[in-house]
Design a protein around this motif. Structure first.
Motif, PDB file in Angstrom:
ATOM      1  N   PRO A  96     -14.484  -7.125 -13.775  1.00 24.01           N
ATOM      2  CA  PRO A  96     -13.346  -8.060 -13.851  1.00 24.01           C
ATOM      3  C   PRO A  96     -13.259  -8.905 -12.589  1.00 24.01           C
ATOM      4  CG  PRO A  96     -12.577  -5.807 -13.498  1.00 24.01           C
ATOM      5  CD  PRO A  96     -14.041  -5.725 -13.786  1.00 24.01           C
ATOM      6  N   THR A  97     -12.811 -10.136 -12.782  1.00 18.81           N
ATOM      7  CA  THR A  97     -12.750 -11.066 -11.639  1.00 18.81           C
ATOM      8  C   THR A  97     -11.554 -10.768 -10.742  1.00 18.81           C
ATOM      9  OG1 THR A  97     -11.534 -12.627 -13.040  1.00 18.81           O
ATOM     10  CG2 THR A  97     -13.935 -12.890 -12.891  1.00 18.81           C
ATOM     11  N   LYS A  98     -10.532 -10.134 -11.300  1.00 20.84           N
ATOM     12  CA  LYS A  98      -9.360  -9.777 -10.496  1.00 20.84           C
ATOM     13  C   LYS A  98      -9.393  -8.291 -10.201  1.00 20.84           C
ATOM     14  CE  LYS A  98      -5.952 -13.313 -11.853  1.00 20.84           C
ATOM     15  NZ  LYS A  98      -4.618 -13.562 -12.486  1.00 20.84           N
ATOM     16  N   PHE A  99      -9.150  -7.946  -8.961  1.00 22.02           N
ATOM     17  CA  PHE A  99      -9.168  -6.524  -8.598  1.00 22.02           C
ATOM     18  C   PHE A  99      -8.353  -6.338  -7.325  1.00 22.02           C
ATOM     19  CE2 PHE A  99     -12.252  -7.328  -5.276  1.00 22.02           C
ATOM     20  CZ  PHE A  99     -12.955  -8.429  -5.755  1.00 22.02           C
ATOM     21  N   LYS A 100      -7.818  -5.180  -7.158  1.00 24.18           N
ATOM     22  CA  LYS A 100      -6.983  -4.867  -6.003  1.00 24.18           C
ATOM     23  C   LYS A 100      -7.843  -4.236  -4.924  1.00 24.18           C
ATOM     24  CE  LYS A 100      -2.681  -4.446  -8.593  1.00 24.18           C
ATOM     25  NZ  LYS A 100      -1.563  -3.574  -9.020  1.00 24.18           N
ATOM     26  N   ILE A 101      -7.524  -4.559  -3.684  1.00 30.12           N
ATOM     27  CA  ILE A 101      -8.337  -4.071  -2.559  1.00 30.12           C
ATOM     28  C   ILE A 101      -7.518  -3.231  -1.573  1.00 30.12           C
ATOM     29  CG2 ILE A 101      -9.980  -5.977  -2.717  1.00 30.12           C
ATOM     30  CD1 ILE A 101      -8.483  -7.325  -0.409  1.00 30.12           C
ATOM     31  N   GLY A 102      -6.300  -2.911  -1.994  1.00 32.15           N
ATOM     32  CA  GLY A 102      -5.496  -2.045  -1.120  1.00 32.15           C
ATOM     33  C   GLY A 102      -4.464  -2.838  -0.315  1.00 32.15           C
ATOM     34  N   PRO A 103      -3.642  -2.154   0.484  1.00 34.40           N
ATOM     35  CA  PRO A 103      -2.582  -2.815   1.272  1.00 34.40           C
ATOM     36  C   PRO A 103      -3.141  -3.566   2.479  1.00 34.40           C
ATOM     37  CG  PRO A 103      -2.611  -0.466   1.725  1.00 34.40           C
ATOM     38  CD  PRO A 103      -3.603  -0.694   0.642  1.00 34.40           C
ATOM     39  N   GLU A 104      -2.267  -4.400   3.063  1.00 37.62           N
ATOM     40  CA  GLU A 104      -2.684  -5.211   4.218  1.00 37.62           C
ATOM     41  C   GLU A 104      -3.068  -4.336   5.408  1.00 37.62           C
ATOM     42  OE1 GLU A 104       0.547  -7.771   5.104  1.00 37.62           O
ATOM     43  OE2 GLU A 104       0.532  -8.789   3.187  1.00 37.62           O
ATOM     44  N   SER A 105      -2.436  -3.168   5.476  1.00 31.25           N
ATOM     45  CA  SER A 105      -2.689  -2.298   6.625  1.00 31.25           C
ATOM     46  C   SER A 105      -4.136  -1.795   6.699  1.00 31.25           C
ATOM     47  CB  SER A 105      -1.739  -1.094   6.572  1.00 31.25           C
ATOM     48  OG  SER A 105      -1.909  -0.390   5.342  1.00 31.25           O
ATOM     49  N   ASP A 106      -4.840  -1.894   5.554  1.00 30.66           N
ATOM     50  CA  ASP A 106      -6.249  -1.448   5.568  1.00 30.66           C
ATOM     51  C   ASP A 106      -7.138  -2.451   6.303  1.00 30.66           C
ATOM     52  OD1 ASP A 106      -5.465   0.743   4.083  1.00 30.66           O
ATOM     53  OD2 ASP A 106      -6.368   0.072   2.197  1.00 30.66           O
ATOM     54  N   TYR A 107      -6.577  -3.620   6.627  1.00 33.95           N
ATOM     55  CA  TYR A 107      -7.403  -4.658   7.244  1.00 33.95           C
ATOM     56  C   TYR A 107      -6.722  -5.115   8.547  1.00 33.95           C
ATOM     57  CZ  TYR A 107      -9.026  -4.416   2.429  1.00 33.95           C
ATOM     58  OH  TYR A 107      -9.478  -3.952   1.226  1.00 33.95           O
ATOM     59  N   PRO A 108      -6.999  -4.428   9.609  1.00 36.59           N
ATOM     60  CA  PRO A 108      -6.330  -4.762  10.886  1.00 36.59           C
ATOM     61  C   PRO A 108      -6.766  -6.143  11.408  1.00 36.59           C
ATOM     62  CG  PRO A 108      -7.932  -2.975  11.166  1.00 36.59           C
ATOM     63  CD  PRO A 108      -7.888  -3.308   9.726  1.00 36.59           C
ATOM     64  N   PRO A 109      -5.949  -6.761  12.269  1.00 36.54           N
ATOM     65  CA  PRO A 109      -6.275  -8.099  12.813  1.00 36.54           C
ATOM     66  C   PRO A 109      -7.564  -8.087  13.624  1.00 36.54           C
ATOM     67  CG  PRO A 109      -3.953  -7.609  13.173  1.00 36.54           C
ATOM     68  CD  PRO A 109      -4.578  -6.359  12.668  1.00 36.54           C
ATOM     69  N   GLY A 110      -8.290  -9.203  13.498  1.00 38.71           N
ATOM     70  CA  GLY A 110      -9.532  -9.361  14.262  1.00 38.71           C
ATOM     71  C   GLY A 110     -10.695  -8.573  13.693  1.00 38.71           C
ATOM     72  N   THR A 111     -10.635  -8.210  12.419  1.00 40.15           N
ATOM     73  CA  THR A 111     -11.735  -7.420  11.837  1.00 40.15           C
ATOM     74  C   THR A 111     -12.282  -8.100  10.570  1.00 40.15           C
ATOM     75  OG1 THR A 111     -10.226  -6.121  10.468  1.00 40.15           O
ATOM     76  CG2 THR A 111     -10.759  -5.248  12.679  1.00 40.15           C
ATOM     77  N   VAL A 112     -13.502  -7.741  10.287  1.00 42.33           N
ATOM     78  CA  VAL A 112     -14.152  -8.168   9.024  1.00 42.33           C
ATOM     79  C   VAL A 112     -14.525  -6.896   8.270  1.00 42.33           C
ATOM     80  CG1 VAL A 112     -16.122  -9.320   7.982  1.00 42.33           C
ATOM     81  CG2 VAL A 112     -15.042 -10.307  10.011  1.00 42.33           C
ATOM     82  N   SER A 113     -13.960  -6.735   7.090  1.00 43.45           N
ATOM     83  CA  SER A 113     -14.261  -5.549   6.276  1.00 43.45           C
ATOM     84  C   SER A 113     -15.424  -5.866   5.313  1.00 43.45           C
ATOM     85  CB  SER A 113     -13.028  -5.122   5.478  1.00 43.45           C
ATOM     86  OG  SER A 113     -13.384  -4.064   4.594  1.00 43.45           O
ATOM     87  N   THR A 114     -16.438  -5.003   5.407  1.00 46.40           N
ATOM     88  CA  THR A 114     -17.605  -5.125   4.484  1.00 46.40           C
ATOM     89  C   THR A 114     -17.521  -4.121   3.331  1.00 46.40           C
ATOM     90  OG1 THR A 114     -18.884  -3.578   5.834  1.00 46.40           O
ATOM     91  CG2 THR A 114     -19.094  -5.929   6.361  1.00 46.40           C
ATOM     92  N   LYS A 115     -16.336  -3.548   3.149  1.00 43.22           N
ATOM     93  CA  LYS A 115     -16.170  -2.498   2.145  1.00 43.22           C
ATOM     94  C   LYS A 115     -16.493  -2.986   0.736  1.00 43.22           C
ATOM     95  CE  LYS A 115     -12.491   0.564   0.415  1.00 43.22           C
ATOM     96  NZ  LYS A 115     -11.055   0.908   0.590  1.00 43.22           N
ATOM     97  N   TRP A 116     -16.175  -4.266   0.434  1.00 46.85           N
ATOM     98  CA  TRP A 116     -16.330  -4.771  -0.932  1.00 46.85           C
ATOM     99  C   TRP A 116     -17.542  -5.689  -1.096  1.00 46.85           C
ATOM    100  CZ3 TRP A 116     -13.060  -2.341  -4.055  1.00 46.85           C
ATOM    101  CH2 TRP A 116     -11.920  -1.792  -3.510  1.00 46.85           C
ATOM    102  N   LYS A 117     -18.372  -5.702  -0.072  1.00 45.78           N
ATOM    103  CA  LYS A 117     -19.521  -6.624  -0.151  1.00 45.78           C
ATOM    104  C   LYS A 117     -20.506  -6.230  -1.257  1.00 45.78           C
ATOM    105  CE  LYS A 117     -23.586  -8.168   2.407  1.00 45.78           C
ATOM    106  NZ  LYS A 117     -24.405  -7.948   3.594  1.00 45.78           N
ATOM    107  N   ALA A 118     -20.892  -4.984  -1.253  1.00 50.26           N
ATOM    108  CA  ALA A 118     -21.903  -4.555  -2.234  1.00 50.26           C
ATOM    109  C   ALA A 118     -21.338  -4.507  -3.646  1.00 50.26           C
ATOM    110  CB  ALA A 118     -22.423  -3.169  -1.843  1.00 50.26           C
ATOM    111  N   GLU A 119     -20.071  -4.052  -3.770  1.00 49.15           N
ATOM    112  CA  GLU A 119     -19.520  -3.861  -5.115  1.00 49.15           C
ATOM    113  C   GLU A 119     -18.951  -5.144  -5.689  1.00 49.15           C
ATOM    114  OE1 GLU A 119     -16.094  -1.036  -7.275  1.00 49.15           O
ATOM    115  OE2 GLU A 119     -16.584  -0.812  -5.136  1.00 49.15           O
ATOM    116  N   ARG A 120     -18.278  -5.933  -4.828  1.00 51.80           N
ATOM    117  CA  ARG A 120     -17.597  -7.123  -5.338  1.00 51.80           C
ATOM    118  C   ARG A 120     -18.122  -8.433  -4.765  1.00 51.80           C
ATOM    119  NH1 ARG A 120     -14.794  -5.577  -9.876  1.00 51.80           N
ATOM    120  NH2 ARG A 120     -13.752  -3.607  -9.498  1.00 51.80           N
ATOM    121  N   GLY A 121     -18.964  -8.339  -3.737  1.00 58.80           N
ATOM    122  CA  GLY A 121     -19.560  -9.564  -3.195  1.00 58.80           C
ATOM    123  C   GLY A 121     -18.609 -10.384  -2.347  1.00 58.80           C
ATOM    124  N   ILE A 122     -17.690  -9.700  -1.591  1.00 59.05           N
ATOM    125  CA  ILE A 122     -16.750 -10.440  -0.730  1.00 59.05           C
ATOM    126  C   ILE A 122     -16.605  -9.707   0.607  1.00 59.05           C
ATOM    127  CG2 ILE A 122     -15.431 -11.415  -2.658  1.00 59.05           C
ATOM    128  CD1 ILE A 122     -13.279  -9.219  -2.026  1.00 59.05           C
TER     129      ILE A 122
END
Ligand code: FES
Length: 336
Positions: free
Chosen positions: A211-237
């Protein structure tokens, strides 16, 4: 001299010369014995006629002793064979006329006694069977072999069903093996195979996309000044939380697709940039291209805060910086 055994030639020679093999002489012991012997034991008379051949000598001996080649042991004794005559002649030479000839009892003594018939158990011997055959008696017939039990006959109804089943299979086999029917069966099989192939061709080769729409969790999972690669392999972002684009603390989602020829760049934490392995294009943390052949910045996708408070990404919507679309509120989530 008495121990010497004369040969057949010597005996015959003596006989041809004129008389009995051991021609009695005045000195021979045989003559002395013959004086006191009875007429039956007397040596044979000298032959009046001189035999000319072996056959004559033997014939004379068999006829009764005209040649006197074999002395008679008794009037009844009569040499029956050449061997007997020769034996008598040898005996006469060695022991005179008194030497007894081969003991015989009349003419019947020459014949061999019949072999006693033997029988084993109830079976007649060969001699018995031959004797019985000569006499015309019937030979014992061996007992006949016991007959096998007759094959059980099926009941009437069962037999009829069995016969019908057999005839049905026989007819079916005959029908199928007919050349005309075999051709029809082959054509039917080919048509069925073709039908299946066409049906498979008409079905689309679908690839089930996530599906093109999907949830990635709350804002707190992504602290300032960071790049999360958690969804790169599965979702390509990538999920980025930074304030370097316009001084505001924003969370946005970048597509992990190089804008040059579509390769997938890698995030280099030490260099704080995205680097494409194909042709070396480089992108800042904001997504702006700064090196390599990439002609434009990376693209953003839609992102928002869902009613449940979690971040929701929508890949069906894309935002391009060169088109001024990054200013769209749907392309980022501003941190409070
Ligand atoms: Fe990325 Fe060529 S595809 S630089």
């Amino acid at each position: 001299m008495a121990d010497k055994k004369l040969t057949t030639e010597e005996i015959l020679a003596l006989a041809r010369k004129g008389g009995v093999a051991p021609k009695p002489t005045a000195e021979s012991p045989a003559t002395e014995e013959s004086v006191g012997a009875s007429p039956s034991e007397a040596p044979a008379k000298p032959a009046a006629a001189k035999p000319s051949s072996t056959a004559d000598i033997l014939a004379a001996a068999r006829a009764g002793g005209t040649s006197a080649a074999a002395p008679k042991a008794s009037p009844a004794a009569k040499p029956g064979s050449t061997a007997d005559i020769l034996a008598a002649a040898r005996a006469g030479k060695a022991g005179g006329a008194a030497a007894p000839a081969k003991p015989q009892t009349g003419g019947e003594g020459v014949k061999k006694a019949p072999v006693a018939a033997k029988s084993v158990g109830d079976r007649p011997s060969v001699a018995d069977m031959v004797k019985a055959a000569r006499e015309g008696a019937p030979t014992a017939v061996p007992a006949a072999k016991p007959k096998l039990p007759a094959k059980p006959v099926l009941p009437g109804k069962k037999a009829a069903e069995e016969s019908t089943r057999r005839s049905f299979f026989a007819e079916a086999v005959t029908f199928v093996t007919e050349p005309f029917m075999a051709a029809w069966i082959a054509m039917g099989a080919i048509g069925a195979i073709w039908g299946l192939a066409v049906a498979r061709f008409m079905m689309p080769n679908m690839i089930v996309e996530p599906p093109t729409k999907f949830k990635i969790g709350p804002e707190s999972d992504y602290p300032p000044g960071t790049v999360s690669t958690k969804w790169k392999a599965e979702r390509g972002i990538w999920v980025v939380n930074t304030d370097q684009y316009n001084g505001k603390q924003l969370i946005y989602a970048l597509l992990s697709v190089c804008t040059h020829l579509g390769c997938t760049p890698n995030w280099l934490e030490g260099e704080q940039k995205f680097k494409c392995p194909c042709h070396g294009s480089g992108f800042y943390i904001t997504g702006i291209n700064f090196e390599g052949p990439a002609p434009r910045p990376l693209e953003r996708v839609g992102i928002r805060v869902a009613p449940d408070g979690s971040l929701e990404v929508d890949k069906s919507v894309k935002f391009q910086e060169e088109l001024g679309q990054w200013g769209d509120a749907a392309s980022f989530v501003e941190m409070a």
